[in-house]
Design a protein around this motif. Sequence first.
Motif, mmCIF file in Angstrom:
data_model
loop_
_atom_site.group_PDB
_atom_site.id
_atom_site.type_symbol
_atom_site.label_atom_id
_atom_site.label_comp_id
_atom_site.label_asym_id
_atom_site.label_seq_id
_atom_site.Cartn_x
_atom_site.Cartn_y
_atom_site.Cartn_z
ATOM 1 N N ARG A 20 3.211 -0.023 8.152
ATOM 2 C CA ARG A 20 3.418 0.006 6.694
ATOM 3 C C ARG A 20 3.223 -1.359 6.047
ATOM 4 O O ARG A 20 3.516 -2.389 6.646
ATOM 5 C CB ARG A 20 4.835 0.501 6.379
ATOM 6 N N PRO B 245 6.549 2.717 -1.123
ATOM 7 C CA PRO B 245 6.236 2.023 -2.386
ATOM 8 C C PRO B 245 5.074 1.058 -2.231
ATOM 9 O O PRO B 245 5.041 0.248 -1.304
ATOM 10 C CB PRO B 245 7.528 1.268 -2.716
ATOM 11 N N GLY B 246 4.125 1.141 -3.152
ATOM 12 C CA GLY B 246 2.937 0.283 -3.075
ATOM 13 C C GLY B 246 2.996 -0.890 -4.037
ATOM 14 O O GLY B 246 2.277 -1.881 -3.866
ATOM 15 N N GLN C 81 7.084 1.336 -7.841
ATOM 16 C CA GLN C 81 6.042 2.344 -8.029
ATOM 17 C C GLN C 81 5.514 2.858 -6.698
ATOM 18 O O GLN C 81 5.378 2.068 -5.781
ATOM 19 C CB GLN C 81 4.860 1.735 -8.834
ATOM 20 N N PRO C 82 5.145 4.126 -6.572
ATOM 21 C CA PRO C 82 5.262 5.127 -7.637
ATOM 22 C C PRO C 82 6.674 5.670 -7.812
ATOM 23 O O PRO C 82 6.885 6.473 -8.707
ATOM 24 C CB PRO C 82 4.295 6.231 -7.194
ATOM 25 N N ILE D 159 7.045 8.687 -0.748
ATOM 26 C CA ILE D 159 5.903 7.767 -0.749
ATOM 27 C C ILE D 159 6.378 6.346 -0.458
ATOM 28 O O ILE D 159 7.338 5.867 -1.067
ATOM 29 C CB ILE D 159 5.159 7.775 -2.111
ATOM 30 N N ARG E 36 0.848 -1.198 0.000
ATOM 31 C CA ARG E 36 0.000 0.000 0.000
ATOM 32 C C ARG E 36 0.875 1.236 0.000
ATOM 33 O O ARG E 36 1.858 1.317 0.743
ATOM 34 C CB ARG E 36 -0.899 -0.006 1.233
ATOM 35 N N THR E 37 0.515 2.196 -0.849
ATOM 36 C CA THR E 37 1.245 3.463 -0.831
ATOM 37 C C THR E 37 0.754 4.278 0.362
ATOM 38 O O THR E 37 -0.436 4.298 0.675
ATOM 39 C CB THR E 37 0.988 4.283 -2.117
ATOM 40 N N ASP E 38 1.724 4.906 1.044
ATOM 41 C CA ASP E 38 1.377 5.749 2.197
ATOM 42 C C ASP E 38 2.362 6.903 2.279
ATOM 43 O O ASP E 38 3.417 6.878 1.632
ATOM 44 C CB ASP E 38 1.456 4.917 3.494
ATOM 45 N N ASP F 277 4.966 -2.042 2.981
ATOM 46 C CA ASP F 277 5.926 -1.521 2.002
ATOM 47 C C ASP F 277 6.277 -2.615 0.979
ATOM 48 O O ASP F 277 6.943 -3.601 1.312
ATOM 49 C CB ASP F 277 7.181 -1.066 2.773
#
Length: 399
Positions: free
Chosen positions: A225, A268-269, A260-261, A266, A213-215, A227
Amino acid sequence: MQHLVETLGAIGEQPGGGIVRPVYSPAWVTAREQLATWMREAGLVVRGDAVGNLFGRISGETERTVLTGSHFDTVKLGGRYDGALGVLAALAALRALLKEGFRPRKSLEMVALCEEEGSRFHSNFWGTRGILGLIGPPELDDLRGDDGVSIREAMRSVGLAPDEFQQAVRDDLDAFVELHIEQGRILYDEGLPLGVVRTITGLYRFLATVEGRTDHAGTTPMDLRRDAFQAAAEMAVEMTRIVSAVGRPAVVTTGYWDVQPGAWNIVPGLVRFGVDLRHPDEAVKQRLGSEIRAAGEAVAARRGVTVQYEMVGDVPPNDMHPEIRSAITGAAEALGVRFIDMVSGAGHDSQVMASRVPTGMLFVPSVDGRSHSAAEFTSPEDAARGATVLAATLRRLAE
Ligand SMILES: [Zn+2]
Protein backbone atom coordinates in the motif's frame (compact mmCIF):
# COMPACT_ATOMS: atom_id res chain seq x y z
CA MET A 1 -19.45 44.82 36.82
CA GLN A 2 -20.95 41.34 37.23
CA HIS A 3 -24.51 42.35 36.39
CA LEU A 4 -23.23 44.13 33.26
CA VAL A 5 -21.43 40.93 32.22
CA GLU A 6 -24.69 39.03 32.65
CA THR A 7 -26.87 41.61 30.89
CA LEU A 8 -24.51 41.89 27.91
CA GLY A 9 -24.03 38.11 27.86
CA ALA A 10 -27.76 37.57 27.55
CA ILE A 11 -27.78 39.43 24.23
CA GLY A 12 -27.48 36.82 21.52
CA GLU A 13 -27.52 33.96 24.02
CA GLN A 14 -28.99 30.75 22.64
CA PRO A 15 -31.56 28.59 24.45
CA GLY A 16 -29.01 25.79 24.92
CA GLY A 17 -26.31 28.22 26.12
CA GLY A 18 -23.57 30.03 24.22
CA ILE A 19 -23.72 33.42 22.55
CA VAL A 20 -24.12 34.08 18.82
CA ARG A 21 -23.33 37.77 18.28
CA PRO A 22 -21.48 38.20 14.99
CA VAL A 23 -20.72 41.64 13.59
CA TYR A 24 -23.67 43.62 12.13
CA SER A 25 -26.26 41.04 13.32
CA PRO A 26 -29.44 42.05 15.21
CA ALA A 27 -27.88 40.87 18.51
CA TRP A 28 -24.78 42.94 17.74
CA VAL A 29 -26.97 46.03 17.21
CA THR A 30 -28.77 45.44 20.53
CA ALA A 31 -25.48 44.92 22.38
CA ARG A 32 -24.07 48.11 20.87
CA GLU A 33 -27.11 50.12 21.95
CA GLN A 34 -26.86 48.71 25.46
CA LEU A 35 -23.18 49.60 25.67
CA ALA A 36 -23.87 53.14 24.39
CA THR A 37 -26.50 53.59 27.11
CA TRP A 38 -24.12 52.44 29.85
CA MET A 39 -21.34 54.64 28.49
CA ARG A 40 -23.59 57.73 28.48
CA GLU A 41 -24.80 56.92 32.02
CA ALA A 42 -21.16 56.78 33.12
CA GLY A 43 -20.69 60.33 31.88
CA LEU A 44 -18.69 59.58 28.73
CA VAL A 45 -19.11 61.41 25.43
CA VAL A 46 -20.27 58.63 23.10
CA ARG A 47 -19.84 58.32 19.35
CA GLY A 48 -19.65 55.58 16.74
CA ASP A 49 -17.34 55.42 13.75
CA ALA A 50 -17.77 54.43 10.11
CA VAL A 51 -17.20 50.71 10.65
CA GLY A 52 -19.31 50.39 13.81
CA ASN A 53 -16.77 50.78 16.60
CA LEU A 54 -18.24 52.55 19.62
CA PHE A 55 -16.24 55.10 21.63
CA GLY A 56 -16.73 56.81 25.00
CA ARG A 57 -14.44 59.75 25.72
CA ILE A 58 -13.15 61.87 28.57
CA SER A 59 -11.50 64.91 26.99
CA GLY A 60 -8.15 65.92 28.40
CA GLU A 61 -5.99 68.97 27.86
CA THR A 62 -4.72 67.58 24.57
CA GLU A 63 -6.31 65.70 21.69
CA ARG A 64 -3.67 62.98 22.01
CA THR A 65 -5.56 59.93 23.21
CA VAL A 66 -5.04 56.91 25.45
CA LEU A 67 -7.44 54.22 24.27
CA THR A 68 -8.64 51.10 26.07
CA GLY A 69 -11.13 48.39 25.18
CA SER A 70 -11.71 45.14 23.34
CA HIS A 71 -14.19 43.55 20.94
CA PHE A 72 -17.88 42.86 21.55
CA ASP A 73 -18.57 40.36 18.77
CA THR A 74 -18.41 36.65 19.68
CA VAL A 75 -17.45 33.36 18.12
CA LYS A 76 -20.33 31.03 17.35
CA LEU A 77 -21.66 29.83 20.73
CA GLY A 78 -19.07 31.90 22.54
CA GLY A 79 -18.92 32.87 26.19
CA ARG A 80 -19.68 36.02 28.16
CA TYR A 81 -16.12 37.13 28.78
CA ASP A 82 -14.07 36.92 25.57
CA GLY A 83 -13.79 40.54 24.43
CA ALA A 84 -16.81 41.64 26.45
CA LEU A 85 -14.87 41.74 29.71
CA GLY A 86 -12.29 44.08 28.16
CA VAL A 87 -15.08 46.43 27.08
CA LEU A 88 -16.81 46.36 30.46
CA ALA A 89 -13.52 46.69 32.39
CA ALA A 90 -12.72 49.76 30.25
CA LEU A 91 -16.14 51.18 31.13
CA ALA A 92 -15.65 50.43 34.84
CA ALA A 93 -12.16 51.98 34.78
CA LEU A 94 -13.26 55.21 33.10
CA ARG A 95 -16.30 55.48 35.36
CA ALA A 96 -14.08 55.05 38.43
CA LEU A 97 -11.61 57.68 37.22
CA LEU A 98 -14.44 60.15 36.60
CA LYS A 99 -15.84 59.45 40.06
CA GLU A 100 -12.46 60.13 41.62
CA GLY A 101 -12.48 63.48 39.83
CA PHE A 102 -9.42 62.54 37.79
CA ARG A 103 -8.65 65.20 35.17
CA PRO A 104 -6.50 63.57 32.46
CA ARG A 105 -3.87 65.56 30.60
CA LYS A 106 -4.22 63.32 27.54
CA SER A 107 -7.74 62.43 26.46
CA LEU A 108 -8.95 59.06 27.70
CA GLU A 109 -11.21 56.93 25.60
CA MET A 110 -12.75 53.49 25.69
CA VAL A 111 -13.71 51.47 22.65
CA ALA A 112 -16.07 48.59 21.99
CA LEU A 113 -14.49 47.16 18.85
CA CYS A 114 -17.03 46.02 16.30
CA GLU A 115 -15.35 42.81 15.14
CA GLU A 116 -12.38 40.63 15.99
CA GLU A 117 -13.39 36.99 15.72
CA GLY A 118 -13.99 36.49 12.00
CA SER A 119 -17.09 34.49 12.92
CA ARG A 120 -19.34 35.89 10.18
CA PHE A 121 -16.90 37.14 7.54
CA HIS A 122 -13.19 36.30 7.30
CA SER A 123 -12.73 39.88 8.40
CA ASN A 124 -10.64 39.33 11.55
CA PHE A 125 -9.74 42.52 13.41
CA TRP A 126 -12.16 44.56 11.24
CA GLY A 127 -12.65 47.13 14.01
CA THR A 128 -8.95 47.61 14.75
CA ARG A 129 -8.06 47.49 11.08
CA GLY A 130 -10.65 50.21 10.46
CA ILE A 131 -9.02 52.44 13.08
CA LEU A 132 -5.54 51.86 11.67
CA GLY A 133 -6.46 52.23 7.99
CA LEU A 134 -5.67 48.57 7.26
CA ILE A 135 -8.92 47.73 5.48
CA GLY A 136 -8.56 47.29 1.72
CA PRO A 137 -11.45 48.62 -0.44
CA PRO A 138 -11.92 45.27 -2.27
CA GLU A 139 -12.72 43.60 1.05
CA LEU A 140 -16.10 45.35 1.17
CA ASP A 141 -17.34 43.12 -1.65
CA ASP A 142 -14.94 40.19 -1.35
CA LEU A 143 -15.79 39.37 2.27
CA ARG A 144 -18.97 37.32 2.30
CA GLY A 145 -20.66 35.31 5.01
CA ASP A 146 -22.00 31.79 4.58
CA ASP A 147 -25.34 33.34 3.58
CA GLY A 148 -23.68 35.10 0.63
CA VAL A 149 -24.20 38.56 2.10
CA SER A 150 -21.20 40.85 1.60
CA ILE A 151 -19.78 42.88 4.46
CA ARG A 152 -20.78 46.00 2.51
CA GLU A 153 -24.44 44.88 2.50
CA ALA A 154 -24.25 43.91 6.17
CA MET A 155 -22.85 47.34 7.10
CA ARG A 156 -25.63 49.05 5.16
CA SER A 157 -28.26 46.89 6.89
CA VAL A 158 -27.27 48.37 10.26
CA GLY A 159 -27.22 51.95 9.01
CA LEU A 160 -23.51 52.36 8.31
CA ALA A 161 -22.14 53.90 5.09
CA PRO A 162 -19.62 51.32 3.84
CA ASP A 163 -17.90 53.67 1.38
CA GLU A 164 -16.97 55.97 4.23
CA PHE A 165 -14.94 53.29 6.00
CA GLN A 166 -11.77 55.37 5.76
CA GLN A 167 -13.30 57.96 8.08
CA ALA A 168 -12.73 55.48 10.91
CA VAL A 169 -8.97 56.02 10.70
CA ARG A 170 -7.40 57.62 13.78
CA ASP A 171 -4.05 59.38 13.99
CA ASP A 172 -4.40 60.71 17.54
CA LEU A 173 -3.64 57.51 19.47
CA ASP A 174 -0.67 57.52 21.86
CA ALA A 175 -1.46 54.25 23.60
CA PHE A 176 -3.78 51.25 23.55
CA VAL A 177 -4.40 49.01 26.56
CA GLU A 178 -6.53 45.89 26.32
CA LEU A 179 -7.77 43.79 29.22
CA HIS A 180 -8.75 40.29 28.13
CA ILE A 181 -9.41 36.91 29.68
CA GLU A 182 -6.41 34.62 29.38
CA GLN A 183 -8.35 31.91 27.49
CA GLY A 184 -5.82 29.42 28.83
CA ARG A 185 -5.14 27.94 32.26
CA ILE A 186 -1.76 29.24 33.33
CA LEU A 187 -3.05 31.97 35.71
CA TYR A 188 -5.81 29.69 37.00
CA ASP A 189 -3.38 26.82 37.72
CA GLU A 190 -0.87 29.15 39.39
CA GLY A 191 -3.57 30.87 41.43
CA LEU A 192 -2.47 34.28 40.14
CA PRO A 193 -4.87 37.17 39.48
CA LEU A 194 -3.02 38.96 36.66
CA GLY A 195 -0.84 38.38 33.63
CA VAL A 196 1.06 41.13 31.86
CA VAL A 197 1.54 40.18 28.23
CA ARG A 198 5.09 40.44 26.95
CA THR A 199 4.50 39.06 23.47
CA ILE A 200 1.61 37.84 21.40
CA THR A 201 2.81 34.62 19.88
CA GLY A 202 3.80 34.17 16.24
CA LEU A 203 1.89 31.89 13.91
CA TYR A 204 3.20 29.55 11.20
CA ARG A 205 0.44 27.77 9.38
CA PHE A 206 0.59 25.50 6.37
CA LEU A 207 -1.52 22.97 4.53
CA ALA A 208 0.12 19.61 3.83
CA THR A 209 -1.12 17.63 0.85
CA VAL A 210 -0.12 13.96 0.91
CA GLU A 211 -0.62 11.87 -2.20
CA GLY A 212 -0.43 8.09 -2.25
CA ARG A 213 -2.58 5.67 -4.21
CA THR A 214 -6.16 4.56 -3.81
CA ASP A 215 -6.54 0.79 -3.74
CA HIS A 216 -9.06 -1.88 -2.79
CA ALA A 217 -9.22 -2.26 0.99
CA GLY A 218 -9.71 -6.02 0.78
CA THR A 219 -7.32 -7.13 -1.93
CA THR A 220 -4.26 -4.91 -1.41
CA PRO A 221 -1.72 -6.45 1.01
CA MET A 222 -0.43 -4.09 3.69
CA ASP A 223 3.14 -4.20 2.37
CA LEU A 224 2.06 -2.99 -1.08
CA ARG A 225 0.00 0.00 0.00
CA ARG A 226 0.81 3.66 -0.45
CA ASP A 227 -1.73 4.81 2.12
CA ALA A 228 -1.82 8.62 2.16
CA PHE A 229 -3.64 8.72 5.50
CA GLN A 230 -1.18 6.46 7.32
CA ALA A 231 1.68 8.59 6.02
CA ALA A 232 -0.06 11.84 6.97
CA ALA A 233 -0.90 10.51 10.42
CA GLU A 234 2.74 9.56 10.99
CA MET A 235 3.79 13.03 9.82
CA ALA A 236 1.41 14.67 12.29
CA VAL A 237 2.69 12.49 15.14
CA GLU A 238 6.30 13.19 14.21
CA MET A 239 5.69 16.97 13.96
CA THR A 240 3.96 16.92 17.33
CA ARG A 241 6.84 14.97 18.87
CA ILE A 242 9.40 17.52 17.63
CA VAL A 243 7.44 20.50 18.96
CA SER A 244 6.59 18.81 22.29
CA ALA A 245 10.31 18.12 22.82
CA VAL A 246 10.97 21.89 22.71
CA GLY A 247 8.57 22.40 25.63
CA ARG A 248 6.39 25.37 26.55
CA PRO A 249 5.38 27.72 25.00
CA ALA A 250 5.86 25.99 21.62
CA VAL A 251 2.60 24.49 20.36
CA VAL A 252 1.51 22.69 17.21
CA THR A 253 -1.98 21.58 16.24
CA THR A 254 -3.14 19.41 13.37
CA GLY A 255 -6.86 19.92 13.68
CA TYR A 256 -7.99 20.09 10.07
CA TRP A 257 -8.20 16.88 8.02
CA ASP A 258 -9.60 16.04 4.61
CA VAL A 259 -9.29 12.36 3.67
CA GLN A 260 -10.06 11.31 0.11
CA PRO A 261 -11.98 9.50 -1.15
CA GLY A 262 -13.13 8.93 2.44
CA ALA A 263 -14.65 5.48 2.16
CA TRP A 264 -14.50 2.41 4.42
CA ASN A 265 -13.40 0.12 1.62
CA ILE A 266 -10.80 2.26 -0.14
CA VAL A 267 -7.18 2.86 0.87
CA PRO A 268 -6.97 6.68 1.12
CA GLY A 269 -5.09 8.16 -1.82
CA LEU A 270 -5.11 11.84 -0.93
CA VAL A 271 -5.02 13.64 2.41
CA ARG A 272 -4.85 17.32 3.26
CA PHE A 273 -4.15 18.37 6.80
CA GLY A 274 -3.56 21.70 8.44
CA VAL A 275 -0.53 22.45 10.61
CA ASP A 276 -0.77 25.38 13.04
CA LEU A 277 2.55 26.07 14.78
CA ARG A 278 2.99 28.90 17.29
CA HIS A 279 6.00 30.31 19.08
CA PRO A 280 6.74 33.78 20.54
CA ASP A 281 10.34 33.80 19.26
CA GLU A 282 10.47 34.37 15.49
CA ALA A 283 13.81 32.58 15.03
CA VAL A 284 12.63 29.52 16.97
CA LYS A 285 9.33 29.57 15.09
CA GLN A 286 11.10 29.54 11.71
CA ARG A 287 13.53 26.81 12.81
CA LEU A 288 10.70 24.62 14.09
CA GLY A 289 8.73 25.29 10.91
CA SER A 290 11.66 24.02 8.80
CA GLU A 291 12.20 21.02 11.07
CA ILE A 292 8.62 19.79 10.95
CA ARG A 293 8.46 20.25 7.18
CA ALA A 294 11.64 18.21 6.79
CA ALA A 295 10.23 15.55 9.12
CA GLY A 296 7.11 15.29 6.94
CA GLU A 297 9.25 14.92 3.82
CA ALA A 298 11.28 12.15 5.47
CA VAL A 299 8.10 10.23 6.31
CA ALA A 300 6.85 10.69 2.74
CA ALA A 301 10.09 9.35 1.26
CA ARG A 302 10.08 6.31 3.54
CA ARG A 303 6.44 5.49 2.81
CA GLY A 304 6.51 6.04 -0.96
CA VAL A 305 4.06 8.94 -1.03
CA THR A 306 4.54 12.61 -1.90
CA VAL A 307 3.96 15.61 0.31
CA GLN A 308 3.54 19.25 -0.72
CA TYR A 309 3.19 22.25 1.53
CA GLU A 310 1.25 25.43 1.00
CA MET A 311 1.85 28.30 3.46
CA VAL A 312 -1.39 29.86 4.66
CA GLY A 313 -0.05 32.17 7.36
CA ASP A 314 3.30 33.39 8.66
CA VAL A 315 2.65 36.03 11.29
CA PRO A 316 5.57 37.24 13.39
CA PRO A 317 5.20 37.57 17.16
CA ASN A 318 4.18 41.02 18.34
CA ASP A 319 5.97 42.44 21.35
CA MET A 320 3.94 44.68 23.62
CA HIS A 321 5.41 48.16 24.11
CA PRO A 322 7.86 48.41 27.06
CA GLU A 323 6.39 51.71 28.30
CA ILE A 324 2.84 50.40 28.36
CA ARG A 325 4.01 47.20 30.01
CA SER A 326 5.79 49.13 32.71
CA ALA A 327 2.71 51.31 33.25
CA ILE A 328 0.71 48.10 33.85
CA THR A 329 3.31 46.45 36.09
CA GLY A 330 3.83 49.72 38.00
CA ALA A 331 0.09 50.01 38.57
CA ALA A 332 -0.15 46.37 39.71
CA GLU A 333 2.80 46.75 42.09
CA ALA A 334 1.36 49.94 43.59
CA LEU A 335 -1.92 48.12 44.18
CA GLY A 336 -0.22 45.02 45.59
CA VAL A 337 -1.63 42.79 42.87
CA ARG A 338 0.58 39.80 42.09
CA PHE A 339 1.27 39.19 38.39
CA ILE A 340 3.47 37.28 35.97
CA ASP A 341 4.86 38.08 32.54
CA MET A 342 3.05 36.08 29.90
CA VAL A 343 3.01 35.12 26.28
CA SER A 344 -0.37 35.24 24.62
CA GLY A 345 -0.94 32.09 22.60
CA ALA A 346 -4.15 33.51 21.12
CA GLY A 347 -4.47 36.35 18.64
CA HIS A 348 -5.94 39.67 19.84
CA ASP A 349 -6.77 43.17 18.61
CA SER A 350 -3.64 44.27 20.48
CA GLN A 351 -1.35 42.45 18.05
CA VAL A 352 -2.73 44.51 15.16
CA MET A 353 -2.86 47.73 17.19
CA ALA A 354 0.78 47.17 18.20
CA SER A 355 1.85 47.60 14.57
CA ARG A 356 1.01 51.33 14.77
CA VAL A 357 0.29 52.32 18.38
CA PRO A 358 2.26 51.63 21.59
CA THR A 359 0.17 48.79 23.03
CA GLY A 360 -0.06 46.75 26.19
CA MET A 361 -2.27 43.93 27.37
CA LEU A 362 -3.34 42.46 30.69
CA PHE A 363 -4.88 39.06 31.28
CA VAL A 364 -7.25 37.98 34.02
CA PRO A 365 -7.76 34.27 34.83
CA SER A 366 -10.12 32.01 32.93
CA VAL A 367 -11.57 29.42 35.30
CA ASP A 368 -10.34 25.98 34.21
CA GLY A 369 -8.80 27.68 31.15
CA ARG A 370 -12.12 27.49 29.34
CA SER A 371 -12.85 29.86 26.44
CA HIS A 372 -14.72 30.04 23.13
CA SER A 373 -17.49 28.19 24.94
CA ALA A 374 -20.47 28.88 27.17
CA ALA A 375 -18.33 27.57 30.05
CA GLU A 376 -16.15 30.70 29.97
CA PHE A 377 -15.93 32.23 33.44
CA THR A 378 -13.83 34.73 35.33
CA SER A 379 -14.65 35.35 39.00
CA PRO A 380 -16.20 38.76 39.77
CA GLU A 381 -13.25 39.38 42.13
CA ASP A 382 -10.65 38.74 39.42
CA ALA A 383 -12.62 40.84 36.93
CA ALA A 384 -12.91 43.76 39.37
CA ARG A 385 -9.22 43.52 40.33
CA GLY A 386 -8.27 43.58 36.65
CA ALA A 387 -10.43 46.68 36.07
CA THR A 388 -8.77 48.39 39.04
CA VAL A 389 -5.30 47.72 37.64
CA LEU A 390 -6.53 48.93 34.25
CA ALA A 391 -7.80 52.19 35.76
CA ALA A 392 -4.49 52.79 37.54
CA THR A 393 -2.63 52.05 34.30
CA LEU A 394 -4.75 54.54 32.35
CA ARG A 395 -4.16 57.14 35.05
CA ARG A 396 -0.40 56.72 34.65
CA LEU A 397 -0.60 56.92 30.87
CA ALA A 398 -2.96 59.89 30.70
CA GLU A 399 -1.65 62.18 33.45
ZN1 LIG B 1 -11.14 37.98 22.26
